[in-house]
Enzyme design. Sequence first.
Site, PDB file in Angstrom:
ATOM      1  N   ALA A  44      40.412  36.409  27.566  1.00  0.00           N
ATOM      2  CA  ALA A  44      39.153  35.670  27.442  1.00  0.00           C
ATOM      3  C   ALA A  44      38.051  36.585  26.936  1.00  0.00           C
ATOM      4  O   ALA A  44      37.212  36.185  26.121  1.00  0.00           O
ATOM      5  CB  ALA A  44      38.770  35.088  28.811  1.00  0.00           C
TER       6      ALA A  44
ATOM      7  N   GLU B 265      48.313  36.871  39.579  1.00  0.00           N
ATOM      8  CA  GLU B 265      47.232  36.103  40.205  1.00  0.00           C
ATOM      9  C   GLU B 265      47.769  34.820  40.845  1.00  0.00           C
ATOM     10  O   GLU B 265      47.323  34.417  41.915  1.00  0.00           O
ATOM     11  CB  GLU B 265      46.145  35.781  39.169  1.00  0.00           C
ATOM     12  CG  GLU B 265      45.375  37.027  38.729  1.00  0.00           C
ATOM     13  CD  GLU B 265      44.114  36.716  37.947  1.00  0.00           C
ATOM     14  OE1 GLU B 265      43.095  37.390  38.193  1.00  0.00           O
ATOM     15  OE2 GLU B 265      44.147  35.807  37.095  1.00  0.00           O
TER      16      GLU B 265
END
Length: 397
Positions: free
Chosen positions: A313, A170
């Site tokens: 997450a 990313e």
Amino acid sequence: MSNIPKIVILGAGYGGVLTALRLQKELNYNEADVTLVNKHDYHYITTHLHMPAAGTDNPENARVSISKLIDEFKIDFVKSTVVQIRPQDKKVILEDGTLSYDYLVIGLGGEPETFGIPGLAEHAMNIRSINSVRLIREHIEYQFARYKREPHRTDYLTFVVGGAGFTGIEFVGELSDRIPELCKQFDVDPTLVKIYNIEAAPTALPGFDPELVEYAMNVLSKKGVTFRIGTAIKECTPEGVVVGEGEEIKSATVIWTGGIRGNRLIEEAGFETMRGRVKVDEFLRCPGNENIYIVGDNSLMFNPEGRPYPPTAQIAMQQGVVCAHNLVASIRNQPLKTFVFSNKGTVASLGKGEAIGIAFGKKYKGRVAAWLKKLIDLRYLFIIGGIPLVLRKGKFL
């Protein structure tokens, strides 16, 4: 003396915040004293940090004030740094005081795992916090300015990203979008800029769908990223990195995204750990300490095939919800709930308008996957802060 049980939550990451918010919702008035401890007065969205690190977004957009999330009449917030956990005394030592607890939730987040690679801790930067990404962004801009004064130093324009997992991929996606802007701003020939993504494993995004990995690598290669897959970083020096069989890549910027371990405070507390993580029971409790719950990067859980779940997450959020349920059940002498991870899918962004992902049992790539990533981010904002937070922050994600 009050007989109301004291719950102390260490860390306002995904697991800690979700635990606090669910306790706030589920506990009756005066049923427990809840204290949330965090070293900053904000919660930051870790999955968004690669953007401000590359300079494609403002770091402020990745953080949310804790006071805007919690009800101060139900939860006490203490801004402080945890120094020591003393389970034998049921105490937590902070840099400026001591807290006693009946129930403890540890969600202190992870630390970069260097795997013993010499020089990595000293010379590489990490995408780990709001402050660390500010440093990376300013450092990158500074290299372009330095190059204009010392045009023979092409190492200023060489960027090495160690690790091609989600954060590494990313980040290089965002960085490759930012480079043309910086070249224009500083009047630098774009052909002089090199971005290397180095991964020791035999593939980028290890464990991810091979078809989508190939798509991601093609997209990023066209943007100017050079992949060195199946190549280990042997050493990090002030001049760059040594890889493979002694090859040196000269670079003034090395960013390490190659792994996270648990927290040294957990090891120092005397818990049995694997790389700083505690193998929790099915209720998220620390073995031998039924009043201590561990969530997020600090916990270790295994999937049905016997492999550890990656510390994402998504898993931390789900743990927070179950942790809060089990704390309330413990106080009320009710049965505890077993934690079962429900994988909702995974999406990795590849820069502006590009992403890959698996969700609802289907593969997505390109713009559709990028929209899906945005929806996931909006859903998280809604979970922690409702519609007001979505309206305030949603347009930036």
